[in-house]
Design a protein around this motif. Structure first.
Motif, PDB file in Angstrom:
ATOM      1  N   ALA A 311       0.985  -1.269   0.121  1.00  0.00           N
ATOM      2  CA  ALA A 311       0.009   0.132   0.032  1.00  0.00           C
ATOM      3  C   ALA A 311       0.883   1.233  -0.105  1.00  0.00           C
ATOM      4  O   ALA A 311       1.793   1.363   0.923  1.00  0.00           O
ATOM      5  N   THR A 312       0.626   2.031  -0.844  1.00  0.00           N
ATOM      6  CA  THR A 312       1.434   3.628  -0.876  1.00  0.00           C
ATOM      7  C   THR A 312       0.725   4.613  -0.935  1.00  0.00           C
ATOM      8  O   THR A 312      -0.628   4.609  -1.546  1.00  0.00           O
ATOM      9  N   ARG A 313       1.130   5.517  -0.677  1.00  0.00           N
ATOM     10  CA  ARG A 313       0.716   7.069  -0.654  1.00  0.00           C
ATOM     11  C   ARG A 313       1.593   8.097  -1.452  1.00  0.00           C
ATOM     12  O   ARG A 313       2.704   8.289  -0.870  1.00  0.00           O
ATOM     13  N   TRP A 314       0.913   8.796  -2.375  1.00  0.00           N
ATOM     14  CA  TRP A 314       1.818   9.618  -3.075  1.00  0.00           C
ATOM     15  C   TRP A 314       1.155  11.133  -3.227  1.00  0.00           C
ATOM     16  O   TRP A 314      -0.142  11.165  -3.216  1.00  0.00           O
ATOM     17  N   GLN A 315       1.998  12.109  -3.161  1.00  0.00           N
ATOM     18  CA  GLN A 315       1.338  13.606  -3.018  1.00  0.00           C
ATOM     19  C   GLN A 315       2.024  14.139  -4.263  1.00  0.00           C
ATOM     20  O   GLN A 315       3.052  14.251  -4.870  1.00  0.00           O
ATOM     21  N   TYR A 316       1.078  15.054  -5.164  1.00  0.00           N
ATOM     22  CA  TYR A 316       1.190  15.696  -6.170  1.00  0.00           C
ATOM     23  C   TYR A 316       1.907  16.874  -5.874  1.00  0.00           C
ATOM     24  O   TYR A 316       1.583  17.796  -5.246  1.00  0.00           O
ATOM     25  N   ASP A 317       3.135  17.153  -6.535  1.00  0.00           N
ATOM     26  CA  ASP A 317       3.868  18.329  -6.440  1.00  0.00           C
ATOM     27  C   ASP A 317       3.664  19.378  -7.340  1.00  0.00           C
ATOM     28  O   ASP A 317       4.339  20.641  -7.424  1.00  0.00           O
ATOM     29  N   GLY A 318       2.731  19.414  -8.311  1.00  0.00           N
ATOM     30  CA  GLY A 318       2.793  20.152  -9.597  1.00  0.00           C
ATOM     31  C   GLY A 318       3.040  19.780 -10.740  1.00  0.00           C
ATOM     32  O   GLY A 318       2.835  20.394 -11.756  1.00  0.00           O
ATOM     33  N   ARG A 319       3.915  18.606 -10.725  1.00  0.00           N
ATOM     34  CA  ARG A 319       4.473  18.136 -12.023  1.00  0.00           C
ATOM     35  C   ARG A 319       4.474  16.632 -11.785  1.00  0.00           C
ATOM     36  O   ARG A 319       3.920  15.693 -12.725  1.00  0.00           O
ATOM     37  N   GLU A 320       4.698  15.930 -10.757  1.00  0.00           N
ATOM     38  CA  GLU A 320       4.869  14.578 -10.328  1.00  0.00           C
ATOM     39  C   GLU A 320       4.361  14.139  -9.362  1.00  0.00           C
ATOM     40  O   GLU A 320       3.769  14.992  -8.186  1.00  0.00           O
ATOM     41  N   PHE A 321       4.301  12.794  -8.928  1.00  0.00           N
ATOM     42  CA  PHE A 321       3.633  12.230  -7.710  1.00  0.00           C
ATOM     43  C   PHE A 321       5.022  11.836  -6.952  1.00  0.00           C
ATOM     44  O   PHE A 321       5.769  11.009  -7.541  1.00  0.00           O
ATOM     45  N   VAL A 322       5.028  12.386  -5.685  1.00  0.00           N
ATOM     46  CA  VAL A 322       6.139  11.803  -4.860  1.00  0.00           C
ATOM     47  C   VAL A 322       5.649  11.101  -3.793  1.00  0.00           C
ATOM     48  O   VAL A 322       4.654  11.336  -2.997  1.00  0.00           O
ATOM     49  N   LEU A 323       6.550  10.114  -3.438  1.00  0.00           N
ATOM     50  CA  LEU A 323       6.006   9.310  -2.111  1.00  0.00           C
ATOM     51  C   LEU A 323       6.158   9.619  -1.034  1.00  0.00           C
ATOM     52  O   LEU A 323       7.300  10.368  -0.681  1.00  0.00           O
ATOM     53  N   THR A 324       4.933   9.504  -0.273  1.00  0.00           N
ATOM     54  CA  THR A 324       4.862   9.972   1.217  1.00  0.00           C
ATOM     55  C   THR A 324       4.866   8.858   2.072  1.00  0.00           C
ATOM     56  O   THR A 324       5.306   8.844   3.396  1.00  0.00           O
ATOM     57  N   GLU A 325       4.618   7.893   1.652  1.00  0.00           N
ATOM     58  CA  GLU A 325       4.211   6.526   2.567  1.00  0.00           C
ATOM     59  C   GLU A 325       4.174   5.261   1.844  1.00  0.00           C
ATOM     60  O   GLU A 325       3.810   5.230   0.669  1.00  0.00           O
ATOM     61  N   TYR A 326       5.198   4.141   2.259  1.00  0.00           N
ATOM     62  CA  TYR A 326       4.926   2.865   1.553  1.00  0.00           C
ATOM     63  C   TYR A 326       4.883   1.790   2.713  1.00  0.00           C
ATOM     64  O   TYR A 326       5.719   1.795   3.558  1.00  0.00           O
ATOM     65  N   ALA A 327       4.024   0.774   2.536  1.00  0.00           N
ATOM     66  CA  ALA A 327       3.746  -0.166   3.770  1.00  0.00           C
ATOM     67  C   ALA A 327       3.718  -1.325   2.830  1.00  0.00           C
ATOM     68  O   ALA A 327       3.238  -1.417   1.737  1.00  0.00           O
ATOM     69  N   GLU A 328       4.168  -2.602   3.456  1.00  0.00           N
ATOM     70  CA  GLU A 328       4.181  -3.829   2.776  1.00  0.00           C
ATOM     71  C   GLU A 328       4.344  -4.939   3.677  1.00  0.00           C
ATOM     72  O   GLU A 328       4.841  -4.895   5.033  1.00  0.00           O
ATOM     73  N   GLU A 329       3.218  -5.943   3.574  1.00  0.00           N
ATOM     74  CA  GLU A 329       3.265  -6.981   4.242  1.00  0.00           C
ATOM     75  C   GLU A 329       3.742  -8.126   3.340  1.00  0.00           C
ATOM     76  O   GLU A 329       2.951  -8.580   2.534  1.00  0.00           O
ATOM     77  N   GLY A 330       4.738  -8.909   3.499  1.00  0.00           N
ATOM     78  CA  GLY A 330       5.123 -10.127   2.590  1.00  0.00           C
ATOM     79  C   GLY A 330       4.730 -11.322   3.201  1.00  0.00           C
ATOM     80  O   GLY A 330       4.986 -12.246   2.127  1.00  0.00           O
ATOM     81  N   THR A 331       4.172 -11.397   4.265  1.00  0.00           N
ATOM     82  CA  THR A 331       3.764 -12.880   4.659  1.00  0.00           C
ATOM     83  C   THR A 331       2.354 -12.877   4.789  1.00  0.00           C
ATOM     84  O   THR A 331       1.537 -12.026   5.212  1.00  0.00           O
ATOM     85  N   CYS A 332       1.661 -13.831   4.030  1.00  0.00           N
ATOM     86  CA  CYS A 332       0.016 -13.881   3.668  1.00  0.00           C
ATOM     87  C   CYS A 332      -0.140 -14.902   4.819  1.00  0.00           C
ATOM     88  O   CYS A 332      -0.137 -16.116   4.634  1.00  0.00           O
ATOM     89  N   ASP A 333      -0.464 -14.458   6.090  1.00  0.00           N
ATOM     90  CA  ASP A 333      -0.915 -15.203   7.253  1.00  0.00           C
ATOM     91  C   ASP A 333      -2.224 -14.857   8.003  1.00  0.00           C
ATOM     92  O   ASP A 333      -2.257 -15.403   9.158  1.00  0.00           O
ATOM     93  N   ALA A 334      -2.857 -14.258   7.274  1.00  0.00           N
ATOM     94  CA  ALA A 334      -4.094 -13.941   7.968  1.00  0.00           C
ATOM     95  C   ALA A 334      -4.064 -13.202   9.292  1.00  0.00           C
ATOM     96  O   ALA A 334      -4.814 -13.493  10.164  1.00  0.00           O
TER      97      ALA A 334
END
Length: 361
Positions: A311-334
């Motif tokens: 899951a990611t969150r990006w902010q528009y700076d007037g020209r591009e989208f810049v990453l502000t948050e990145y989350a990852e769960e690599g283990t699929c274990d409910a």
């Protein structure tokens, strides 16, 4: 494995403030994630049997350690049974930790008390497993815990110091590098004027039939097209190009709001190489755009249950989208949903202005 104490102290403190490479690794039955602030969280895996131990720590002197043991998750629902505090076994023997500085609930034990955490770790560090007396399948394997915590110590510059959890030494607890600097997110852009009906109709037609989507595998008649304002002159155009059972991949374009339409393809480029992916380009999966904040969200499910993925969150700076948050769960274990996935990247973000208070006069 690097040991920062082998380098000059001032040089290492300077380097620590500039950059930290996020990571997510698994050691036997433990997964550890450290983000760009060198904040690390390790947890036992898998969580499918309902019992999980999690331990986290911030970088620097203000480390705020936290340890918790949970029985039951959002996927298992509320589980029945007697309280954890009286029914934990350590290698088959009843465990009776000192819970004076713990928060004790029937199926949740947690503490942020540093001495209590150290005492608990000394009890379990060289054991094989923790187990629930009345449900033998509910087991926390302790294999890999020591390796995960040693990596955490190393990342945070604690090895051979008094604050280390694994490889302690004589170096004072205060003698650790500070957390890296927070990256600044782009400033919030002014809220753009809404698209008119004519603008919306024209852009949807352009996105459906005329924008360059040679890379799209979906037939044009099956594609979903959405538009939203970026500013007073440009709009964001999202075109679905691939579709699976629970993920939709979009192409993104910055398009002029009026004819003749001019489109520029937008790509999402991460400031680091994420684990298990190998490249910095990120696909727009299940994308959602909030025009009032200039914020783009993506949510890539590892499987339909939604217990793993990115899951990611990006902010528009007037020209591009810049990453502000990145989350990852690599283990699929409910074990947990996307709101609780470990973060690999975080930044300082603008808060929206507070709403004006209505006058009472």
């Amino acid at each position: 494995m690097h040991y920062w104490i082998k380098l000059p102290l001032a040089l290492l403190f300077f380097a620590a403030g500039l950059h930290a490479e996020p990571l997510q690794k698994t050691f036997s039955d433990w997964q550890i994630t450290c983000n760009n602030q060198n904040y690390c969280v390790a947890r036992s895996v898998p969580g499918v049997n309902g019992l999980v131990m999690t331990i986290s720590r911030h970088a620097g002197v203000n480390d705020r350690p936290f340890l918790r043991i949970d029985y039951g998750s959002r996927y298992t629902g509320k589980l029945s049974g007697a309280p954890l505090q009286d029914n934990l076994l350590l290698d088959g023997q009843r465990l009776k930790p000192d819970l004076k500085h713990w928060e004790v609930q029937p199926h949740h034990l947690s503490t942020g008390h540093a001495i209590s955490i150290n005492e608990f770790l000394s009890l379990v560090m060289d054991a094989d497993n923790l187990q629930l007396l009345y449900r033998p399948r509910a087991t926390i394997s302790l294999h890999g815990l020591k390796a995960a915590l040693l990596l955490m110590d190393d990342i945070q510059g604690r090895v051979n110091g008094m604050s280390a959890w694994i490889k302690k030494g004589e170096r004072p607890a205060m003698d650790v590098p500070p957390p890296p600097d927070f990256p600044e997110a782009p400033r919030l852009q002014p809220v753009p004027p809404a698209l008119t009906r004519e603008e919306t109709t024209g852009l949807l037609d352009y996105g459906t039939w005329r924008v360059n989507t040679d890379r799209c595998s979906l037939d044009p008649q099956r594609r979903q097209v959405s538009v939203a304002p970026l500013n007073d002159k440009k709009a964001l155009l999202l075109v679905s190009c691939e579709m699976g059972a629970y993920n939709v991949i979009d192409l993104a374009f910055e398009v002029t709001r009026s004819q003749p339409y001019m489109a520029r393809g937008l790509t999402l480029t991460l400031p680091f190489t994420p684990p298990r992916h190998g490249e910095k380009k990120l696909e727009l999966i299940n994308a959602d755009y909030d025009a009032s904040r200039g914020e783009l969200l993506t949510f890539g499910k590892g499987r339909g249950l939604g217990d793993c993925g990115t899951a990611t969150r990006w902010q528009y700076d007037g020209r591009e989208f810049v990453l502000t948050e990145y989350a990852e769960e690599g283990t699929c274990d409910a074990w947990h949903g996307s709101d609780d996935w470990p973060t690999l990247w975080t930044s300082k973000r603008d808060m929206p202005p507070a709403p004006e208070q209505a006058s009472t006069e």
